[in-house]
Design a protein around this motif. Structure first.
Motif, PDB file in Angstrom:
ATOM      1  N   GLU A  96       6.890 -24.970   9.369  1.00 51.20           N
ATOM      2  CA  GLU A  96       5.561 -25.422   9.803  1.00 51.20           C
ATOM      3  C   GLU A  96       5.118 -24.587  10.454  1.00 51.20           C
ATOM      4  O   GLU A  96       4.196 -24.045  11.637  1.00 51.20           O
ATOM      5  CB  GLU A  96       5.612 -26.516  10.711  1.00 51.20           C
ATOM      6  N   ASP A  97       6.429 -23.646  11.411  1.00 51.89           N
ATOM      7  CA  ASP A  97       5.988 -22.966  12.231  1.00 51.89           C
ATOM      8  C   ASP A  97       5.288 -21.413  11.869  1.00 51.89           C
ATOM      9  O   ASP A  97       4.700 -20.916  12.472  1.00 51.89           O
ATOM     10  CB  ASP A  97       7.429 -22.207  12.360  1.00 51.89           C
ATOM     11  N   GLU A  98       5.713 -21.393   9.720  1.00 60.71           N
ATOM     12  CA  GLU A  98       4.631 -20.184   9.919  1.00 60.71           C
ATOM     13  C   GLU A  98       3.692 -20.647   9.475  1.00 60.71           C
ATOM     14  O   GLU A  98       2.413 -19.938   9.801  1.00 60.71           O
ATOM     15  CB  GLU A  98       5.645 -19.792   8.020  1.00 60.71           C
ATOM     16  N   ALA A  99       2.894 -21.730   9.813  1.00 61.12           N
ATOM     17  CA  ALA A  99       1.354 -22.165   9.354  1.00 61.12           C
ATOM     18  C   ALA A  99       0.835 -20.953  10.626  1.00 61.12           C
ATOM     19  O   ALA A  99      -0.205 -20.348  10.834  1.00 61.12           O
ATOM     20  CB  ALA A  99       1.435 -22.948   9.359  1.00 61.12           C
ATOM     21  N   ASP A 100       1.166 -20.959  11.761  1.00 60.18           N
ATOM     22  CA  ASP A 100       1.216 -20.339  13.373  1.00 60.18           C
ATOM     23  C   ASP A 100       1.163 -18.870  12.838  1.00 60.18           C
ATOM     24  O   ASP A 100       0.155 -17.985  13.651  1.00 60.18           O
ATOM     25  CB  ASP A 100       1.198 -20.926  14.150  1.00 60.18           C
ATOM     26  N   GLN A 101       1.920 -18.528  12.213  1.00 60.61           N
ATOM     27  CA  GLN A 101       1.425 -17.096  11.897  1.00 60.61           C
ATOM     28  C   GLN A 101       0.716 -15.833  11.377  1.00 60.61           C
ATOM     29  O   GLN A 101      -0.587 -16.183  10.618  1.00 60.61           O
ATOM     30  CB  GLN A 101       3.010 -16.254  11.132  1.00 60.61           C
ATOM     31  N   PRO A 102       0.594 -14.899  11.435  1.00 60.40           N
ATOM     32  CA  PRO A 102      -1.048 -14.055  10.760  1.00 60.40           C
ATOM     33  C   PRO A 102      -0.843 -14.367   9.916  1.00 60.40           C
ATOM     34  O   PRO A 102       0.118 -14.114   8.670  1.00 60.40           O
ATOM     35  CB  PRO A 102      -0.495 -13.149  11.920  1.00 60.40           C
ATOM     36  N   ASP A 103      -2.024 -13.569   9.341  1.00 60.81           N
ATOM     37  CA  ASP A 103      -2.219 -13.655   7.831  1.00 60.81           C
ATOM     38  C   ASP A 103      -2.205 -12.534   6.922  1.00 60.81           C
ATOM     39  O   ASP A 103      -3.169 -12.144   6.743  1.00 60.81           O
ATOM     40  CB  ASP A 103      -3.276 -14.483   7.656  1.00 60.81           C
ATOM     41  N   ASP A 104      -1.400 -11.951   7.059  1.00 62.15           N
ATOM     42  CA  ASP A 104      -0.455 -10.646   6.694  1.00 62.15           C
ATOM     43  C   ASP A 104      -1.121 -10.423   5.120  1.00 62.15           C
ATOM     44  O   ASP A 104      -0.177 -11.311   4.706  1.00 62.15           O
ATOM     45  CB  ASP A 104       0.446  -9.767   7.314  1.00 62.15           C
ATOM     46  N   VAL A 105      -1.280  -9.317   4.697  1.00 52.89           N
ATOM     47  CA  VAL A 105      -0.485  -9.187   3.490  1.00 52.89           C
ATOM     48  C   VAL A 105       0.320  -8.623   3.364  1.00 52.89           C
ATOM     49  O   VAL A 105       0.583  -8.175   4.140  1.00 52.89           O
ATOM     50  CB  VAL A 105      -1.799  -8.307   2.763  1.00 52.89           C
ATOM     51  N   ALA A 106       1.286  -9.443   2.548  1.00 52.73           N
ATOM     52  CA  ALA A 106       2.587  -9.496   1.316  1.00 52.73           C
ATOM     53  C   ALA A 106       2.679  -8.088   1.441  1.00 52.73           C
ATOM     54  O   ALA A 106       2.563  -6.649   1.333  1.00 52.73           O
ATOM     55  CB  ALA A 106       2.873  -9.664   0.756  1.00 52.73           C
ATOM     56  N   LEU A 107       4.534  -7.261   1.856  1.00 53.52           N
ATOM     57  CA  LEU A 107       4.395  -5.838   1.718  1.00 53.52           C
ATOM     58  C   LEU A 107       4.497  -6.180  -0.005  1.00 53.52           C
ATOM     59  O   LEU A 107       5.048  -6.953  -0.497  1.00 53.52           O
ATOM     60  CB  LEU A 107       5.930  -5.551   2.218  1.00 53.52           C
ATOM     61  N   MET A 108       4.712  -4.776  -0.142  1.00 50.48           N
ATOM     62  CA  MET A 108       4.580  -4.997  -1.596  1.00 50.48           C
ATOM     63  C   MET A 108       5.306  -3.630  -2.241  1.00 50.48           C
ATOM     64  O   MET A 108       5.585  -2.872  -1.985  1.00 50.48           O
ATOM     65  CB  MET A 108       2.435  -4.501  -2.587  1.00 50.48           C
ATOM     66  N   PRO A 109       5.897  -4.072  -3.880  1.00 47.09           N
ATOM     67  CA  PRO A 109       6.829  -2.967  -4.276  1.00 47.09           C
ATOM     68  C   PRO A 109       5.945  -1.221  -4.858  1.00 47.09           C
ATOM     69  O   PRO A 109       4.432  -2.070  -4.641  1.00 47.09           O
ATOM     70  CB  PRO A 109       7.107  -3.840  -5.489  1.00 47.09           C
ATOM     71  N   LYS A 110       6.746  -1.130  -4.564  1.00 50.29           N
ATOM     72  CA  LYS A 110       5.969   0.515  -4.676  1.00 50.29           C
ATOM     73  C   LYS A 110       6.206   1.506  -6.475  1.00 50.29           C
ATOM     74  O   LYS A 110       7.032   0.868  -6.766  1.00 50.29           O
ATOM     75  CB  LYS A 110       6.990   1.331  -3.948  1.00 50.29           C
ATOM     76  N   ILE A 111       5.145   2.244  -6.524  1.00 55.23           N
ATOM     77  CA  ILE A 111       5.938   2.420  -7.651  1.00 55.23           C
ATOM     78  C   ILE A 111       5.406   4.266  -7.024  1.00 55.23           C
ATOM     79  O   ILE A 111       4.605   5.078  -6.406  1.00 55.23           O
ATOM     80  CB  ILE A 111       4.204   1.866  -8.913  1.00 55.23           C
ATOM     81  N   ALA A 112       5.891   5.102  -7.998  1.00 59.65           N
ATOM     82  CA  ALA A 112       5.519   6.775  -8.419  1.00 59.65           C
ATOM     83  C   ALA A 112       5.943   7.279  -9.633  1.00 59.65           C
ATOM     84  O   ALA A 112       6.652   6.614 -10.303  1.00 59.65           O
ATOM     85  CB  ALA A 112       7.288   7.436  -7.478  1.00 59.65           C
ATOM     86  N   LYS A 113       5.134   7.845  -9.912  1.00 66.99           N
ATOM     87  CA  LYS A 113       5.465   8.154 -11.752  1.00 66.99           C
ATOM     88  C   LYS A 113       6.610   9.390 -11.362  1.00 66.99           C
ATOM     89  O   LYS A 113       6.797  10.021 -10.178  1.00 66.99           O
ATOM     90  CB  LYS A 113       3.922   9.360 -11.725  1.00 66.99           C
ATOM     91  N   MET A 114       7.441   9.201 -12.851  1.00 72.10           N
ATOM     92  CA  MET A 114       8.637  10.396 -12.358  1.00 72.10           C
ATOM     93  C   MET A 114       8.230  12.129 -12.814  1.00 72.10           C
ATOM     94  O   MET A 114       7.038  11.866 -13.884  1.00 72.10           O
ATOM     95  CB  MET A 114       9.901  10.337 -13.755  1.00 72.10           C
ATOM     96  N   ALA A 115       8.154  13.508 -12.404  1.00 69.82           N
ATOM     97  CA  ALA A 115       8.488  14.379 -12.580  1.00 69.82           C
ATOM     98  C   ALA A 115       8.927  14.405 -13.947  1.00 69.82           C
ATOM     99  O   ALA A 115       9.535  14.215 -14.688  1.00 69.82           O
ATOM    100  CB  ALA A 115       8.191  15.467 -12.090  1.00 69.82           C
ATOM    101  N   ASP A 116       8.643  15.655 -14.685  1.00 63.33           N
ATOM    102  CA  ASP A 116       9.234  15.938 -16.385  1.00 63.33           C
ATOM    103  C   ASP A 116      10.814  16.046 -15.849  1.00 63.33           C
ATOM    104  O   ASP A 116      11.231  15.831 -17.091  1.00 63.33           O
ATOM    105  CB  ASP A 116       9.191  16.898 -16.467  1.00 63.33           C
ATOM    106  N   ASP A 117      10.642  16.617 -14.454  1.00 62.94           N
ATOM    107  CA  ASP A 117      13.204  16.253 -14.744  1.00 62.94           C
ATOM    108  C   ASP A 117      13.185  15.308 -14.414  1.00 62.94           C
ATOM    109  O   ASP A 117      14.712  15.491 -14.342  1.00 62.94           O
ATOM    110  CB  ASP A 117      12.929  17.716 -13.433  1.00 62.94           C
ATOM    111  N   MET A 118      13.138  14.322 -14.240  1.00 60.79           N
ATOM    112  CA  MET A 118      12.823  12.709 -14.224  1.00 60.79           C
ATOM    113  C   MET A 118      14.183  12.301 -12.491  1.00 60.79           C
ATOM    114  O   MET A 118      14.822  11.916 -13.149  1.00 60.79           O
ATOM    115  CB  MET A 118      14.032  12.350 -15.477  1.00 60.79           C
ATOM    116  N   VAL A 119      14.872  13.442 -12.461  1.00 61.55           N
ATOM    117  CA  VAL A 119      15.038  13.210 -11.092  1.00 61.55           C
ATOM    118  C   VAL A 119      14.211  13.579  -9.877  1.00 61.55           C
ATOM    119  O   VAL A 119      14.681  13.774  -8.108  1.00 61.55           O
ATOM    120  CB  VAL A 119      16.082  14.532 -11.086  1.00 61.55           C
ATOM    121  N   SER A 120      13.174  13.943  -9.901  1.00 60.28           N
ATOM    122  CA  SER A 120      11.482  13.820  -8.700  1.00 60.28           C
ATOM    123  C   SER A 120      10.496  12.787  -9.187  1.00 60.28           C
ATOM    124  O   SER A 120      10.566  12.904 -10.006  1.00 60.28           O
ATOM    125  CB  SER A 120      11.372  15.098  -8.144  1.00 60.28           C
ATOM    126  N   PHE A 121       9.836  12.702  -7.988  1.00 63.79           N
ATOM    127  CA  PHE A 121       8.742  11.988  -8.177  1.00 63.79           C
ATOM    128  C   PHE A 121       7.664  12.992  -8.634  1.00 63.79           C
ATOM    129  O   PHE A 121       7.547  14.065  -7.888  1.00 63.79           O
ATOM    130  CB  PHE A 121       8.063  11.020  -6.690  1.00 63.79           C
TER     131      PHE A 121
END
Ligand code: FUB
Length: 393
Positions: free
Chosen positions: A239-264
């Motif tokens: 009920e309390d949450e109904a008064d909270q701001p309507d923020d967009v949720a935090l989303m998961p992150k993505i990064a393509k891996m570099a060829d070396d597979m140990v860096s982005f």
């Protein structure tokens, strides 16, 4: 599914496993023994028979506590499970997950679901990771050009989560850690998806104890009073949450891996999760918003992003046309399990789809979990049948 026996477990185990479960520092790796092992709990097999029946599946292993299963089938067609290795450090529970004080990784493997499970040697210990200080949370693995890569989150000496990589010639380790965390990585729960074109992408992030909210502006915010979510839901009722701001949720992150597979190869980006109207899921929509445990599969031309909703305890999924998304929310994959966390992976073996997940059947404690596997139904129209992990309840 193989029924776990608390008394008569006879898998190949290490002397180190029991030490790890009891809270002692594990002995050096490499001392494999074949032994009849005592159970991790003192409960007898008879005690558990009645209560076992309420669960859809039984634990894969009983000799160690395992959680957050990331499952892969590599070229040898064997099933490899990369789990967290739960451990009782005696730290009291809190909303930031301080009780999840894991310190190493141990791989499990089997020829087929329901077959004998091998518990391998310690694959990586926190002491062998130069940048990591504590809390080795949910890992994942990838395979490329004969090398195996273990990806893992850990807190550095300042208590900040980053994601590390470690490399081995074997799918079960031992893995050699890179000297530094992956540059540009933050938060936790990495999973690495290999697309059909041979590109690899890391998905990561998690709110509350996973610290994603601390990176909302792109810089780490160390304010001790920062909300754990975008809305300060923790002490509030719905009920309390109904008064909270309507923020967009935090989303998961993505990064393509570099060829070396140990860096982005690129700076991490948001993976947008949309509702049925094409609007981003809101932070206060706790039944659908991303919490942690992002995992991606491709079925045909459709990408499936599944993830945990955290405090509503479900695994849900969303679909899209690209590894980058956007993904549109579809429904539930796994209903709440026994225990607070719900964390999973989805894999295919011998033409069948499976869900790997965990609950707390062996311990009754949220931080001492056990991995399970069950068959998953993907319908002809591409929808997933929700799993009920506690049908006898
Ligand atoms: O195992 C520690 C944390 O608990 C994981 O990283 C989360 O996904 C949750 O399962």
């Amino acid at each position: 599914m193989r029924k776990a026996s608390l008394i008569f477990g006879s898998a190949i185990i290490l002397a180190t496993h029991l030490a790890a479960c009891s809270g002692e520092k594990p002995a050096p790796a490499g001392q494999e023994t074949v032994t009849q092992t005592p159970p991790v709990e003192t409960e007898t097999a008879e005690d558990t028979t009645a209560s076992d029946s309420k669960y859809l599946e039984q634990p894969l292993v009983t000799e160690i506590f395992t959680a957050d299963p990331s499952v892969h089938v590599w070229d040898d067609e064997r099933i490899y499970v990369y789990p967290s290795h739960d451990y009782d450090a005696g730290i009291p529970e809190d909303d930031l997950g301080s009780q999840y004080a894991m310190r190493d990784y141990i791989v499990l493997s089997m020829d087929e679901v329901g077959g004998d499970v091998t518990i391998h040697d310690v694959g990586l210990d926190v002491d062998d990771v130069p940048w990591a200080a504590q809390q080795m949370w949910a890992p994942d693995a990838a395979h490329k050009d004969g090398k195996y890569y273990l990806y893992f989150p850990a807190k550095d000496e300042n208590g900040v989560f980053h994601i590390g990589a470690a490399v081995s010639d074997s799918p079960t380790g031992p893995f050699t850690a890179e000297p530094e965390a992956i540059e540009g990585s933050f938060s936790m729960d990495p999973s690495v998806f290999e697309d059909d074109d041979g590109e690899y992408y890391m998905y990561f992030g998690g709110i509350w104890g996973g610290q994603l909210q601390r990176w909302a502006t792109g810089e780490y915010n160390d304010d001790p009073n920062l909300n754990t979510d975008l809305v300060n839901d923790d002490p509030l009722t719905n009920e309390d949450e109904a008064d909270q701001p309507d923020d967009v949720a935090l989303m998961p992150k993505i990064a393509k891996m570099a060829d070396d597979m140990v860096s982005f190869a690129e700076a991490p980006k948001d993976v947008m999760i949309l509702d049925e109207n094409g609007d981003p899921i809101k932070a206060k929509d706790h039944d659908r918003r991303f919490f942690e445990a992002a995992w991606v599969n491709r079925i045909g031309d459709t990408y499936y992003l599944s993830y945990s909703t955290g405090d509503t305890h479900k695994i849900v999924y969303a679909t899209g046309d690209s590894p980058y998304g956007p993904f549109t929310y579809q429904g539930v994959v796994n209903q709440p399990v026994e225990g607070w966390t719900n964390h999973h992976s989805i894999f295919q073996h011998n033409g069948k789809w499976y869900l790997a997940y965990h609950d707390v059947q062996l311990s009754g404690k949220s931080h001492l979990r056990n991995v399970k596997i069950t068959e998953l139904t993907v319908n002809d129209d591409g929808t997933i049948e929700p799993v009920n992990p506690m049908p006898g309840q």
